[in-house]
Every structure is written in structure tokens, then in C-alpha cells.
Design a protein around this motif. Structure first.
Motif, PDB file in Angstrom:
ATOM      1  N   ALA A 593       0.823  -1.210   0.000  1.00  0.00           N
ATOM      2  CA  ALA A 593       0.000   0.000   0.000  1.00  0.00           C
ATOM      3  C   ALA A 593       0.857   1.259   0.000  1.00  0.00           C
ATOM      4  O   ALA A 593       0.427   2.310  -0.479  1.00  0.00           O
ATOM      5  CB  ALA A 593      -0.938  -0.003   1.214  1.00  0.00           C
ATOM      6  N   ALA A 594       2.082   1.156   0.527  1.00  0.00           N
ATOM      7  CA  ALA A 594       3.000   2.293   0.456  1.00  0.00           C
ATOM      8  C   ALA A 594       3.405   2.561  -0.988  1.00  0.00           C
ATOM      9  O   ALA A 594       3.601   3.720  -1.389  1.00  0.00           O
ATOM     10  CB  ALA A 594       4.234   2.028   1.319  1.00  0.00           C
ATOM     11  N   ALA A 595       3.535   1.498  -1.785  1.00  0.00           N
ATOM     12  CA  ALA A 595       3.839   1.679  -3.207  1.00  0.00           C
ATOM     13  C   ALA A 595       2.702   2.416  -3.909  1.00  0.00           C
ATOM     14  O   ALA A 595       2.938   3.308  -4.739  1.00  0.00           O
ATOM     15  CB  ALA A 595       4.088   0.319  -3.859  1.00  0.00           C
ATOM     16  N   LEU A 596       1.464   2.054  -3.588  1.00  0.00           N
ATOM     17  CA  LEU A 596       0.307   2.781  -4.124  1.00  0.00           C
ATOM     18  C   LEU A 596       0.327   4.235  -3.676  1.00  0.00           C
ATOM     19  O   LEU A 596       0.013   5.150  -4.458  1.00  0.00           O
ATOM     20  CB  LEU A 596      -0.975   2.074  -3.668  1.00  0.00           C
ATOM     21  CG  LEU A 596      -2.371   2.606  -4.006  1.00  0.00           C
ATOM     22  CD1 LEU A 596      -2.824   3.723  -3.104  1.00  0.00           C
ATOM     23  CD2 LEU A 596      -2.521   2.944  -5.459  1.00  0.00           C
ATOM     24  N   ALA A 597       0.730   4.474  -2.436  1.00  0.00           N
ATOM     25  CA  ALA A 597       0.731   5.836  -1.895  1.00  0.00           C
ATOM     26  C   ALA A 597       1.643   6.755  -2.695  1.00  0.00           C
ATOM     27  O   ALA A 597       1.284   7.901  -2.991  1.00  0.00           O
ATOM     28  CB  ALA A 597       1.160   5.814  -0.425  1.00  0.00           C
TER      29      ALA A 597
END
Length: 646
Positions: A593-597
């Protein structure tokens, strides 16, 4: 004889005296030699340490490794092979990469000189604020930042160690908010900020300028990312100077968590929100109910949880919701709570006849389930029962009051079974019933919101959002969260029709994919596992990913063939939980989800370049320090030798 005896006695005494003097001399000489050797050893150690910028002892044992910046990369050496002892953490922060996550969108300038600091040496000055509420929330957010630093300090060794970076400096954080007095995250919130850090006469001075509380909070988050714990010095270090100008590319940056298939304790949700804040995500999409369970206890409709929760220990009370909402607000995050309808409902809605309200839902736990829904148990609301809409109005009103979000709402609206409604209403096209239900639910929402429709009400993409039904929806009020594959024509049609859109493409941003089917031995409903690299590299608003469409631009952009401009509000990763429970949540979601962020904050054209690996690994370390059990990106050897793995 007496003389000879006296002479003999005197000669022996003299001999013993000489021997004694010689013995004393030898002892003194040995002592002097030992002292000289000790002094020589001490001087050698002192001289050796004088050449080391950092020196630390782990219970009297020197660190094994040192990292040296060569050709803009940190290389690992045995400590005995270099006169410079430097930790990996400090090398990473000072060797080329910015180590900020998400990458800022504006100019960034970072010094390579560092200063030791203490968490309690940070102080806040709110220079300008549009309201007391903003000032109070800033103070809370600042204390959260300091507490995160204290956690780092507690992770250091207990004994104090000397370092060669000079004396510990204080940091004065000056915050100027020169915009809205609103403290909530809104659709129109300006989240931009500017951070500058400069050395002063007695302390460092950090200045954060923003147009909203949320923007200032992002500035504090970035400030915290240029502070790190050096394990060799057992001290917090901060860059001596920095300038960051930053603003998000998209206004909607979300993470969905489903708490209906399996229940998650409140503490898991709070920890998830902590991780979201660290990555500057701003929308916690709480898919709180589904056909399997209704764990939300509402004062306006208590029978729903009474009939639908898994048990008394698997319920979210209004106080739980308020706690989560407050926790999120201080971190610049809104809670978007979704009670799915008209499908994805179950036994929670089966009490209508007993209460004199008629059937609130049909096809509850119908068999064979595969004929009525995508997964068991089935059920969907009765679109012809007026009590359904009265109940929805009460539910919507309480949700708005609990979450304090009145400009954005999610109605659900996914996977309606036409067969179910056709069996009960054979006089009407089920699609017309679906459209009728959506319009009446919107009326209920408008009444619940004080007579004003939210600025944006989201529906899941479905058959209702395809032509010819899509054209009958009000694009001024309704937006679509597109979950289908980015290559599906219906996903493209929503964009071409000019609807405001949140993208959650199953082929990139569904985090539950790749674990097989829980019902049989098949691959499940959605293909392989989505790696963080796939999450990061998905840019559906670009020309190459739009199957020939013009580039989107992250706001109004050209459509194709004269279609309306695309209006992408942003994107969200989705964590559905049929095969996930409390205890496995962190590693499943983070760091993906950090990559999406970073994708929806920065939207850099580059894919998963070496720089991204290094920065994401650093961000994972920050999440671990905050109690988030994020999964590793690679073996620890690669962390110690990053460029050898890229």
C-alpha cells in the motif's frame, strides 16, 4: 675467629642488601614497562577512535560492519577494513537518495551535514493559524511526531555514548497555516506544504507553511523522515538543512479494508491508519458490512448488528467508530464508511417480518448460492419496501454524524443479482429496479445529510455503470469506483463518460489476489499475486495504459473520440479479507500500500528503479518502528548490500 666471624657476617649482610636492591629495581622496571604498554595501548585506541566519525560499543564489542558511500551507493565493509565506522542508516540518508516517501513533487534540497538531536528538544511555535481548532490539532500532530521519535530513542542502547557530530541541538518547529480553518480532510482540501530547515544561532529552525491543517501535518511527516536513529552513535540525527516543496498529484489516495468477511480488532485498524499517515494516504475506506456479517452496532438500527454480527466480541460500537475517526483526523485522514447495498446483505436484514416491516431483503442464504451471488451467503434488499429506505436514511445519518464526512459518501452498489429480483418482481426489468433503488437511496442520503446531497457519492462499477444505464445516472452527483480490470471496455466507458472516478483496478491494486480460491483448488477470482512493483508501476491514466486513449493528466484531461474529459480523483488499494484475519493484516498490506501511496502522490514516470527499492526499504523500517509488521522487500543480505541485488 671472632674477627673473621664478624667480617663474614658483615660480608653476607652486604650481599643480601645488594640482592634486595636489585630485586626492587627489577620490580620497578617491570611496573614501568607495564605502565608504558598500557599507555601505548590506550593511545593507540584513542588515536584509532579519533579517526572515526562515529564509535559505539555493543556490550564492549565493536560493530562488525561499516558502510561507505562510493559512487553514490553504500558499500558494506568489515569494520576492521576501514578507519571510518558508519552505520547503514546514516550512509543511506547521506549517500545520494533523498530517502523520502512518498517522493515530493516539487523541488527538494537536502544537506549532507548532520546534527544530533533529542525528541524532547523539539518545540512547536504556531506562528499563524486560522482557528483554535487548527492550532489544537497541530499541537496533537506535533506530539505524535515527537512520540515516534521517542520510540526510536527507546530502541537505542540504554547507556549514553559520545559522538563526533558535536553537541545536541534543539529544533524549533514554526508552523504557518494561512488558509482554511477546516480541520477535516475534504474533497477540496489543499494538501500542499513547504518545509525549510536551517541552522540558527542556538538551535535548528524548521518552518512549515501550508494552506490547511492537513498540509501542515504532511509537512511534519516529512520533517520526521529526515530524522533517524543511528545505532552506532545511539543517537537521533537530523539533516542540518533542507528545503522541500510538495503537493499531491491526486486528491483521493485511499486504502480499503473489509472487516465483514473476517473481523479485525479496533487496534488493527488504528495501526493501519498510523501506517497510512506515514505514507500520506488520506482516505480509509472502511467496507464495514457485507452478507457474511454486519459488525457495526448503530443506535439508529441496533437490530442489524444483533442479527448480523458474528458475536458480541466482533462488533464495532459507536464509541469504537468515534475513536477510529478521531485517530484518523489527527493524522490527516478521513474515514469513508461503506454499508454495502442493495446486494451484499445477509441475515442482518432478516428481522423485518417479525418487527412488522415486511421483507427488508430477499434471497437471504439462497441455494444454490452460485445462481444468486458471487460467494455465499447471498441476499439483497427489497427495492419495493419503503421501510428499507427509511432504515437506510437512519443508517446514513448516523454514519455521517460518526465520521464527520458529509461531502463524500459511498453507497456500495455492487453485484446485484437480476435473477433474485426477477423471481420476486416479474413485472419489472431488474435493471430498472436497480436504477430505481439507486435513485431512492440517493434521496435517503440527501435527507440524512440535512437536505443536501454530498458533493460526490460513489458507486462500485457494475452493470449499472455500463451503457445504457450509465447515461441515466447523474454525473454531477455520482462518481464511480472502478474495480474491474484496467483493460475492460466498461472501465474505460466510465472515464469516457466524464464521471468522477476513483480507480481500484483488480489487475493491479487488489491486495487479496494471488492466494487461490477458498472454495476449491482453483486460482480464485483474480489472477496472480500483485507485487509491490506491479502496484507501483500501474499508471492507468497514461496513454499507454488507456488502450489508445489520450493521456489523462490527473484531473481534467482529453478523452477519446470527442468523449468527455476524464476526471480521475485518485486511486485506492483494496484489501478484501475472505482469506485474511487479524494477525496477518500488516504483512499483507504493507509495504504494497506504500507503493500505491507514492504512485497517487507523486506519479513519477519512472518504474521500480533502484532508488525506489532503497527508499521503500527505508520506509518499511519506519513502519516497523511504529509497530507495523510490514513484510520485507528482500533478504536482509540485500538490505546490507542493496546495489548487489538490483
Amino acid at each position: 675467629m671472632k674477627w673473621w666471624g664478624d667480617a663474614l657476617g658483615r660480608g653476607a649482610g652486604a650481599q643480601f642488601a645488594r640482592v634486595g636492591r636489585l630485586r626492587r629495581a627489577l620490580v620497578l622496571l617491570a611496573a614501568a614497562a607495564c605502565t608504558a604498554a598500557a599507555l601505548l595501548y590506550w593511545r593507540q585506541q584513542s588515536d584509532d577512535r579519533a579517526h572515526r566519525p562515529l564509535h559505539a560499543l555493543y556490550a564492549g564489542v565493536e560493530p562488525q560492519w561499516s558502510w561507505v558511500c562510493r559512487n553514490y551507493r553504500c558499500e558494506r565493509l568489515l569494520a576492521s577494513e576501514t578507519s571510518t565506522l558508519q552505520s547503514l542508516e546514516t550512509c543511506n540518508m547521506l549517500c545520494d537518495s533523498t530517502q523520502l516517501w512518498p517522493q515530493p513533487t516539487g523541488p527538494v534540497s537536502l544537506a549532507t551535514a548532520v546534527v544530533p538531536v533529542r525528541a524532547d528538544g523539539f518545540s512547536l511555535q504556531v506562528v499563524s493559524s486560522p482557528s483554535r481548532d487548527v492550532s489544537n490539532l497541530l499541537a496533537e500532530a506535533f506530539e505524535l511526531m515527537k512520540e515516534n521519535m521517542r520510540v526510536l530513542e527507546r530502541n537505542a542502547a540504554a547507556e549514553s555514548r559520545q559522538n563526533d557530530y558535536g553537541s545536541v541541538r534543539d529544533v524549533v518547529v514554526k508552523v504557518i497555516v494561512n488558509g482554511t480553518a477546516e480541520t477535516r480532510m475534504r474533497l477540496d482540501t489543499d494538501e500542499s506544504y513547504k518545509l525549510s530547515l536551517r541552522p540558527g544561532k542556538k538551535s535548528l529552525v524548521a518552518k512549515i507553511t501550508a494552506h490547511s491543517f492537513c498540509g501542515a501535518r504532511h509537512g511534519l511527516e516529512t520533517l520526521s523522515q529526515i530524522v533517524w536513529l543511528d545505532p552506532y552513535a545511539a543517537s537521533l540525527l537530523i539533516l542540518e538543512a533542507a528545503t522541500v516543496v510538495d503537493a499531491p498529484r491526486f486528491p483521493y489516495r485511499g486504502l480499503l479494508l473489509d472487516t465483514a468477511r473476517n473481523f479485525f480488532p479496533t487496534k488493527d485498524i488504528l495501526r493501519t491508519i498510523d501506517a497510512m499517515a506515514a505514507c500520506k494516504l488520506n482516505t480509509f475506506h472502511w467496507h464495514v458490512t457485507d452478507s457474511q456479517s454486519f459488525p457495526l452496532r448503530l443506535n439508529s438500527a441496533p437490530l442489524l448488528a444483533q442479527h448480523g454480527a458474528y458475536g458480541p466480541g466482533a462488533v464495532y460500537t459507536p464509541d469504537d467508530v468515534k475513536l477510529i475517526v478521531r485517530h484518523a483526523k489527527v493524522r490527516g485522514i478521513r474515514v469513508l464508511m461503506e454499508v454495502d447495498a442493495p446486494a451484499h446483505v445477509g441475515r442482518a436484514w432478516g428481522w423485518g417480518p417479525a418487527e412488522g416491516l415486511g421483507h427488508l431483503a430477499h434471497c437471504i442464504e439462497a441455494e444454490p448460492w452460485s445462481a444468486y451471488c458471487g460467494e455465499p451467503p447471498c441476499g439483497q434488499l427489497n427495492p419495493r419496501n419503503p421501510h428499507v429506505y427509511d432504515l437506510l436514511e437512519r443508517i446514513y445519518k448516523e454514519i455521517i454524524e460518526l465520521t464527520e464526512v458529509d461531502d463524500l459518501f459511498h453507497l456500495g452498489g455492487d453485484e446485484v443479482s437480476e435473477r433474485c429480483w426477477a423471481q420476486h418482481f416479474n413485472d419489472t426489468d431488474p435493471m430498472d429496479l436497480w436504477l430505481e433503488f439507486t435513485q431512492r437511496a440517493m434521496h435517503s442520503l440527501t435527507r440524512a445529510n440535512g437536505g443536501k446531497a454530498p458533493e460526490l457519492t460513489l458507486l462500485w462499477s457494475s452493470r449499472l455503470t455500463r451503457s445504457p444505464y450509465l447515461e441515466r445516472l447523474d454525473s454531477h452527483k455520482i462518481g464511480v469506483q472502478v474495480w474491474g480490470s484496467s483493460r475492460w471496455p466498461e472501465s474505460r466507458a466510465v472515464l469516457d463518460s466524464g464521471f468522477r472516478t476513483v480507480l481500484s483496478h483488480v489487475d493491479a491494486w487488489y491486495l487479496d489476489c494471488g492466494f487461490g480460491s477458498w472454495r476449491d483448488s482453483s486460482d480464485g477470482h483474480c489472477g496472480p499475486y500483485r507485487s509491490w512493483q506491479q502496484v507501483y508501476e500501474h499508471r492507468p491514466w497514461t496513454e499507454e495504459n488507456a488502450a489508445g486513449a489520450g493521456p489523462l493528466g490527473g484531473g481534467p484531461g482529453p478523452g477519446a473520440g470527442g468523449a468527455a474529459p476524464w476526471q480521475v480523483e485518485g486511486g485506492a488499494a483494496c484489501q478484501w479479507t475472505e482469506q485474511l484475519g487479524a494477525g496477518g493484516l500488516d504483512a499483507r498490506v504493507w509495504p504494497r500500500a506504500a507503493a500505491l501511496a507514492e504512485r497517487v502522490w507523486s506519479d513519477r514516470a519512472e518504474g521500480a528503479a533502484p532508488d525506489v527499492y532503497l527508499r521503500l526499504d527505508t520506509q518499511r523500517a519506519r513502519l516497523l518502528a511504529r509497530g507495523v509488521r510490514a513484510a520485507p522487500l528482500w533478504p536482509r543480505w540485500c538490505q546490507h548490500n542493496p546495489h548487489a541485488c538490483l
